[in-house]
Design a protein around this motif. Sequence first.
Motif, PDB file in Angstrom:
ATOM      1  N   SER A  31      77.575  73.888  -4.874  1.00  0.00           N
ATOM      2  CA  SER A  31      78.275  74.674  -3.873  1.00  0.00           C
ATOM      3  C   SER A  31      79.396  75.439  -4.558  1.00  0.00           C
ATOM      4  CB  SER A  31      78.843  73.754  -2.808  1.00  0.00           C
ATOM      5  OG  SER A  31      79.623  74.495  -1.919  1.00  0.00           O
ATOM      6  N   TRP A  32      79.610  76.634  -4.138  1.00  0.00           N
ATOM      7  CA  TRP A  32      80.657  77.457  -4.720  1.00  0.00           C
ATOM      8  C   TRP A  32      81.790  77.592  -3.731  1.00  0.00           C
ATOM      9  CZ3 TRP A  32      82.890  82.028  -3.224  1.00  0.00           C
ATOM     10  CH2 TRP A  32      83.635  82.691  -4.196  1.00  0.00           C
ATOM     11  N   SER A  33      82.979  77.457  -4.204  1.00  0.00           N
ATOM     12  CA  SER A  33      84.108  77.547  -3.290  1.00  0.00           C
ATOM     13  C   SER A  33      85.260  78.281  -3.970  1.00  0.00           C
ATOM     14  CB  SER A  33      84.537  76.154  -2.862  1.00  0.00           C
ATOM     15  OG  SER A  33      85.699  76.210  -2.082  1.00  0.00           O
ATOM     16  N   GLY A  34      85.029  79.501  -4.355  1.00  0.00           N
ATOM     17  CA  GLY A  34      86.012  80.225  -5.158  1.00  0.00           C
ATOM     18  C   GLY A  34      87.037  80.988  -4.345  1.00  0.00           C
ATOM     19  N   ARG A  35      87.957  80.317  -3.765  1.00  0.00           N
ATOM     20  CA  ARG A  35      88.897  81.021  -2.915  1.00  0.00           C
ATOM     21  C   ARG A  35      90.333  80.972  -3.407  1.00  0.00           C
ATOM     22  NH1 ARG A  35      90.316  79.448   1.317  1.00  0.00           N
ATOM     23  NH2 ARG A  35      90.975  81.396   2.251  1.00  0.00           N
ATOM     24  N   HIS A  38      93.273  81.602  -8.898  1.00  0.00           N
ATOM     25  CA  HIS A  38      92.409  82.112  -9.938  1.00  0.00           C
ATOM     26  C   HIS A  38      91.358  81.093 -10.327  1.00  0.00           C
ATOM     27  CE1 HIS A  38      95.116  85.589 -11.309  1.00  0.00           C
ATOM     28  NE2 HIS A  38      95.431  85.223 -10.090  1.00  0.00           N
ATOM     29  N   SER A  39      90.985  80.285  -9.412  1.00  0.00           N
ATOM     30  CA  SER A  39      90.042  79.217  -9.757  1.00  0.00           C
ATOM     31  C   SER A  39      88.696  79.402  -9.089  1.00  0.00           C
ATOM     32  CB  SER A  39      90.608  77.854  -9.354  1.00  0.00           C
ATOM     33  OG  SER A  39      91.734  77.565 -10.116  1.00  0.00           O
ATOM     34  N   LEU A  40      87.717  79.028  -9.818  1.00  0.00           N
ATOM     35  CA  LEU A  40      86.354  79.046  -9.279  1.00  0.00           C
ATOM     36  C   LEU A  40      85.914  77.591  -9.173  1.00  0.00           C
ATOM     37  CD1 LEU A  40      83.796  80.777  -8.664  1.00  0.00           C
ATOM     38  CD2 LEU A  40      83.170  80.394 -11.036  1.00  0.00           C
ATOM     39  N   TYR A  41      85.484  77.212  -8.021  1.00  0.00           N
ATOM     40  CA  TYR A  41      85.096  75.824  -7.822  1.00  0.00           C
ATOM     41  C   TYR A  41      83.588  75.714  -7.740  1.00  0.00           C
ATOM     42  CZ  TYR A  41      89.942  75.131  -6.606  1.00  0.00           C
ATOM     43  OH  TYR A  41      91.296  75.070  -6.640  1.00  0.00           O
ATOM     44  N   ILE A  42      83.091  74.738  -8.402  1.00  0.00           N
ATOM     45  CA  ILE A  42      81.656  74.471  -8.299  1.00  0.00           C
ATOM     46  C   ILE A  42      81.517  73.002  -7.930  1.00  0.00           C
ATOM     47  CG2 ILE A  42      79.441  74.506  -9.478  1.00  0.00           C
ATOM     48  CD1 ILE A  42      81.057  76.113 -11.708  1.00  0.00           C
ATOM     49  N   GLY A  91      82.380  75.300   1.617  1.00  0.00           N
ATOM     50  CA  GLY A  91      82.918  74.641   0.431  1.00  0.00           C
ATOM     51  C   GLY A  91      83.994  73.671   0.881  1.00  0.00           C
ATOM     52  N   ILE A  92      84.242  72.663   0.055  1.00  0.00           N
ATOM     53  CA  ILE A  92      85.278  71.684   0.387  1.00  0.00           C
ATOM     54  C   ILE A  92      86.507  71.968  -0.457  1.00  0.00           C
ATOM     55  CG2 ILE A  92      85.860  69.223   0.355  1.00  0.00           C
ATOM     56  CD1 ILE A  92      82.920  68.622   0.773  1.00  0.00           C
ATOM     57  N   ILE A 102      86.898  71.719   5.123  1.00  0.00           N
ATOM     58  CA  ILE A 102      85.717  72.540   4.814  1.00  0.00           C
ATOM     59  C   ILE A 102      85.977  73.983   5.225  1.00  0.00           C
ATOM     60  CG2 ILE A 102      83.271  72.871   5.293  1.00  0.00           C
ATOM     61  CD1 ILE A 102      82.850  69.973   5.366  1.00  0.00           C
ATOM     62  N   ILE A 103      85.631  74.876   4.324  1.00  0.00           N
ATOM     63  CA  ILE A 103      85.868  76.313   4.494  1.00  0.00           C
ATOM     64  C   ILE A 103      84.526  77.043   4.536  1.00  0.00           C
ATOM     65  CG2 ILE A 103      86.861  78.352   3.326  1.00  0.00           C
ATOM     66  CD1 ILE A 103      89.011  76.498   4.267  1.00  0.00           C
ATOM     67  N   ALA A 104      84.438  78.063   5.366  1.00  0.00           N
ATOM     68  CA  ALA A 104      83.212  78.878   5.404  1.00  0.00           C
ATOM     69  C   ALA A 104      83.144  79.725   4.140  1.00  0.00           C
ATOM     70  CB  ALA A 104      83.216  79.773   6.631  1.00  0.00           C
TER      71      ALA A 104
END
Length: 363
Positions: A31-35, A38-42, A91-92, A102-104
């Motif tokens: 799951s990607w949660s790059g919000r 400057h961080s990209l979450y995987i 994404g969480i 949890i975010i859309a």
Amino acid sequence: MINIVKEPRLSVSTCCLAPSVRRPADVDTCSWSGRRGHSLYIVASAFAGSGQGVGANERLVATTRSKGTRRCPGSARPSVRRYVAAGHRYGIEEIEGKGLGIIANQNLEAGDLVFAETPQLTFETDSNQAIQQVKGKFAALPSKMQDEIMGLADAWSSRGRKTLRGIIETNGIECEPAGQSISRKAIFLNLSRLNHSCNANCDYSWNERDQRMEVYAQTAICEGEELSISYIDIREPRQVRQQMLQDNWQFRCSCSVCSMRMHAASDKRRLRIGELSALLYSSRSSTKKFRIAKRLLRLYKEENFAVKSYNLEACKFGYDAALELDDFEAAPRFAQLGLRCALICHGRDHETTKEHHGNRASF
Ligand SMILES: [Zn+2]
């Protein structure tokens, strides 16, 4: 199942590792949660393989050069974003003042299936042996899953010490088809991450056939918006809602409805909604039920309720009452609206939706 266990910080080039160390077939569980910043979450979840650098249920954080950079520069491999777009709508992440939420990850429409998940731990709440039953099942789980469950919130923890009982009481969610005599609850890892709102934008529905819980968007939701469910019946004034949340989950709600300065009108409306909803069940007069159903639908609209399960209930009563009164103009209108609400609450294949489909088709 997605849950954050640890957050190893990786360099930007390393974020390509997620798809590269696993076959693409496995990576669709990323799951990607790059919000934020400057961080990209995987979030790597439920990988079939093992021992290739990224473990199941690990949250990986890769720092990007600029905000909004979603592709891994210089990589010939498919970007994480592409895998995520194929499968995940959420994404969480950490929500200010609430812990994890949890975010859309994309814009959603009412009735969109946000996610579905199978329970990790089920138990019968009627049983005197409930806690023993839970402990036995918990002990039989793999240690990683035990860690996941113990990572969930415990509203009753003392000095930060969580207990299995506290986690069960905080996160147990009913999962049984309507009309069952056994009361069954379960622990879901993702569903437990959804925070409460007194006007939630999502709702969940148990799918008995597939034995999974499904979360549906109840209204249009923008990318980046927090997804929420209601932990309580929201047809109560603010003070009662706050008390229920305090008693059962030990928190004070600060949702958009509870934060309103001028809440008297909302309180009055919700109080009336609660009274009328009770009357819907107790009244024996079809004429009365018919009027109440119509009045409730108006009040839900005025109160701007996003969750459609209340509308669905009113439509069901309104439809039955209209038939009893031989009102063949109102009955199809209730049937049509009921079907629309059932689709948003339960999806196309649910028994409730089929029932409303049948009502609509009979005209
Ligand atoms: Zn609230």
